[in-house]
Design a protein around this motif. Structure first.
Motif, short mmCIF file in Angstrom:
data_model
loop_
_atom_site.label_atom_id
_atom_site.label_comp_id
_atom_site.label_asym_id
_atom_site.label_seq_id
_atom_site.Cartn_x
_atom_site.Cartn_y
_atom_site.Cartn_z
N ASN A 50 0.84 -1.20 0.00
CA ASN A 50 0.00 0.00 0.00
C ASN A 50 0.89 1.26 0.00
O ASN A 50 2.12 1.16 0.05
CB ASN A 50 -0.97 -0.01 1.19
CG ASN A 50 -0.24 0.08 2.52
OD1 ASN A 50 0.95 0.41 2.60
ND2 ASN A 50 -0.95 -0.22 3.59
N SER A 76 2.98 7.15 8.87
CA SER A 76 1.59 6.90 9.26
C SER A 76 0.93 8.15 9.85
O SER A 76 -0.27 8.31 9.78
CB SER A 76 1.48 5.70 10.19
OG SER A 76 2.16 5.99 11.38
N TYR A 79 0.19 10.11 6.15
CA TYR A 79 -0.70 9.57 5.12
C TYR A 79 -1.74 8.65 5.75
O TYR A 79 -1.60 7.43 5.73
CB TYR A 79 0.12 8.82 4.07
CG TYR A 79 1.24 9.65 3.48
CD1 TYR A 79 0.98 10.89 2.88
CD2 TYR A 79 2.56 9.21 3.52
CE1 TYR A 79 2.01 11.66 2.35
CE2 TYR A 79 3.59 9.97 2.99
CZ TYR A 79 3.32 11.19 2.41
OH TYR A 79 4.33 11.95 1.89
N ASN A 80 -2.76 9.25 6.33
CA ASN A 80 -3.82 8.44 6.95
C ASN A 80 -5.21 8.98 6.63
O ASN A 80 -5.35 10.05 6.02
CB ASN A 80 -3.59 8.38 8.47
CG ASN A 80 -3.65 9.77 9.09
OD1 ASN A 80 -4.65 10.48 8.95
ND2 ASN A 80 -2.59 10.19 9.75
N LYS A 81 -6.22 8.26 7.10
CA LYS A 81 -7.61 8.59 6.76
C LYS A 81 -8.09 9.93 7.33
O LYS A 81 -9.01 10.54 6.79
CB LYS A 81 -8.54 7.47 7.29
CG LYS A 81 -8.78 6.35 6.31
CD LYS A 81 -9.49 6.79 5.04
CE LYS A 81 -10.98 6.78 5.06
NZ LYS A 81 -11.66 5.85 4.24
N THR A 86 -8.96 9.71 0.74
CA THR A 86 -9.00 8.44 0.02
C THR A 86 -7.96 7.48 0.59
O THR A 86 -6.87 7.90 0.97
CB THR A 86 -8.73 8.63 -1.50
OG1 THR A 86 -8.25 7.40 -2.04
CG2 THR A 86 -7.70 9.69 -1.76
N ASP A 87 -8.32 6.19 0.63
CA ASP A 87 -7.41 5.19 1.18
C ASP A 87 -6.12 5.08 0.37
O ASP A 87 -5.06 4.81 0.92
CB ASP A 87 -8.08 3.80 1.17
CG ASP A 87 -9.11 3.70 2.27
OD1 ASP A 87 -8.93 4.36 3.30
OD2 ASP A 87 -10.11 2.98 2.08
N SER A 88 -6.24 5.26 -0.92
CA SER A 88 -5.06 5.04 -1.76
C SER A 88 -4.11 6.24 -1.76
O SER A 88 -3.06 6.19 -2.39
CB SER A 88 -5.48 4.67 -3.18
OG SER A 88 -6.53 5.50 -3.60
#
Ligand SMILES: *Cc1c(COP(=O)(O)O)cnc(C)c1O
Length: 500
Positions: A50, A76, A79-81, A86-88
């Protein structure tokens, strides 16, 4: 991995120091001392991961003073929710069988600068403790619009840091301005500067190179640092998404392994496209790097003729984040393609400063042309491209991305190169709602609409939801209304820090 200055090869530092300093004391930029190559097998391996894991794999090659756990933590946090919608993180949108948009604007400020500025504060605070720094770090930013907000969001309330952003009074969009003047946070400052982006940038550079002022700050336990794209900690996270996009296309069987792609980048300070160049040098299968400019087309001329000449009229365009006449990161490319000729680079940068112009020799020109293709388009063509892309594909792009798309179409017409192509999409169309809606429905429909009405019209037209961060702007109080002249910028810094 050690880093050296582009103006003095013997000025060598560790990665944590390069990030802490931002710029070398000799005025040069830090670059990795060694080349890194990734094999096709490692690209296959990355394809199975990922975004966060891909990021750690790339960063660990460059940031060798950081442990894997530290890098995982930084990645982390960035780049998180919570931060990205978006997840990607950086999804690839397939336009047709040849063209893919790499959407770099799903972060908290809706532009690609989040990709780097969400992680930089974490890399920086770790770098400070690694180098035994006890002073409070003061981040100064000159912004043509997107960097300012992205840096404010990245640094807000990060312990041990202060951030002060200068933006050109008449060089940013309404939404960009609103994003900045409503910025919350204990440690933030925002100030308009009379003039254009280069004025703001030169003002910040002057503060950075003022040794007396540095001493004064030191006395008060402050240390200056930069979050502009000259900081290596800004550049290295940008390499990740070019690998990530390629890996996604491999995974989705859009590409075969080792198939070469073109990469098109709407360019201002030359940071984003330089990251694509580094990715190519690391073994990413890239055919041509296509440098797209607006009417501030210094880079188009440079890549075509080998003459860099900033002596021209500065233009305010519909793609303001590319309204730049001095592309600072070009210095890193020149260092690389001259075989690390620090003496020459230093001399060209001196000529640029004194005469606003320099010329590279034929051998370097040829290298540049083998790597890059360059073009530009004006505002009218930008608007036309937004309209056509929506009409043909029901896909809405912003003004910066439209410059890239237009220049790419010129490239195909001129070269007949139908290789698959990744276009860096650098801002959400919602961020430039006024121009985008004008392109789509004409000026009459847009004339007396508020920013928020325009956002809603665009949501309806595109079938895409208004990004969270922009919807939330409505009703936020203005917290920053400072404005100064170029010569007063240092005083503004002092005032914010409470020193006289
Ligand atoms: C900053 C920016 C650019 C230019 O990127 P550089 O790295 O400065 O070349 C292009 N588009 C948008 C939307 C930006 O914010």
């Amino acid at each position: 991995m050690l880093y050296q200055s582009t103006r003095d090869k013997n000025m060598v530092v560790r990665s944590a120091e390069a990030i802490k300093l931002g710029i070398s004391p000799d005025g040069g930029l830090f670059v990795p001392q060694e080349k890194i190559r990734l094999s096709p097998a490692s690209i296959v391996k990355l394809s199975g991961m990922n975004y966060c894991s891909r990021a750690v794999e790339i960063l660990k090659l460059f940031l060798t003073d950081f442990t894997i756990d530290e890098l995982r933590e930084c990645v982390s946090k960035a780049y998180n929710k919570d931060k990205f919608e978006t997840d990607s993180i950086a999804p690839v949108y397939k336009l047709n069988d040849q063209v893919y948009f790499l959407e770099l604007w799903h972060g908290p400020t809706c532009a690609f600068k989040d990709m780097a500025l969400q992680i930089l504060p974490h890399l920086l605070t770790k770098s400070l403790s690694k180098t035994g720094e006890d002073k409070e770090v003061v981040i100064l930013v000159a912004t043509s619009g997107d960097t300012g907000k992205a840096a404010l969001e990245g640094f807000k309330n990060v312990a041990g840091t202060r951030i002060l952003v200068f933006y050109p009074d008449n060089g940013v969009s309404e939404i960009q301005k609103l994003q900045m003047i409503t910025q919350e946070g204990e440690n933030v400052g925002v100030c308009a500067v009379e003039g254009n982006f280069d004025d703001a940038q030169n003002g910040v550079k002057a503060i950075f190179t003022d040794a007396e002022y540095e001493k004064l700050l030191e006395k008060h336990n402050f240390r200056l640092s930069s979050a502009n794209s000259i900081n290596w900690g800004r550049l290295v996270p940008q390499i990740i998404y070019y690998f990530s996009a390629y890996c996604d296309l491999i995974k989705n069987e859009e590409l075969t392994l080792e198939e070469k792609v073109n990469i098109v980048v709407p360019t201002g300070n030359f940071g984003n496209i330089l990251a694509a160049y580094y990715a190519k040098e690391m073994g990413l299968p890239v055919n041509r790097l296509i440098c797209a400019s607006n009417e501030n087309n210094v880079l188009t001329d440079f890549i075509r003729t080998g003459v860099y000449d900033r002596n021209r009229v500065f233009k305010t365009t519909l793609s303001p984040s590319m309204d730049i006449l001095i592309s600072s990161n070009l210095e890193r490319l020149l260092f690389d393609i001259t075989g690390r000729d620090d003496v020459r680079v230093k001399q060209w940068m001196q000529e640029l400063k004194e005469k606003g112009r320099y010329e590279i020799p034929d051998i370097t020109k040829q290298k540049l042309k083998d790597l890059f293709w360059a073009g530009y388009c004006d505002d009218e063509a930008t608007m036309q491209t937004i309209k056509e892309t929506e009409a043909d594909y029901s896909y809405v792009i912003d003004t910066h991305t439209a410059v890239a798309k237009n220049v790419y179409d010129q490239y195909v017409k001129e070269t007949g190169d139908y290789s698959k192509t990744i276009i860096a999409s650098t801002a959400s169309p919602f961020k430039f709602n006024h121009s985008v809606m004008t392109a789509l429905v004409g000026p009459e429909e847009v004339e007396d609409k508020s920013e928020f009405q325009l956002l809603e019209m665009l949501a309806e037209k595109s079938g895409v939801r208004i990004p969270r961060a922009l919807a939330e702007l409505q009703g936020k109080p203005v917290l920053h209304n400072l404005k100064c002249k170029k010569e007063e910028m240092q005083q503004v810094v002092s005032n914010m820090l409470g020193i006289s």
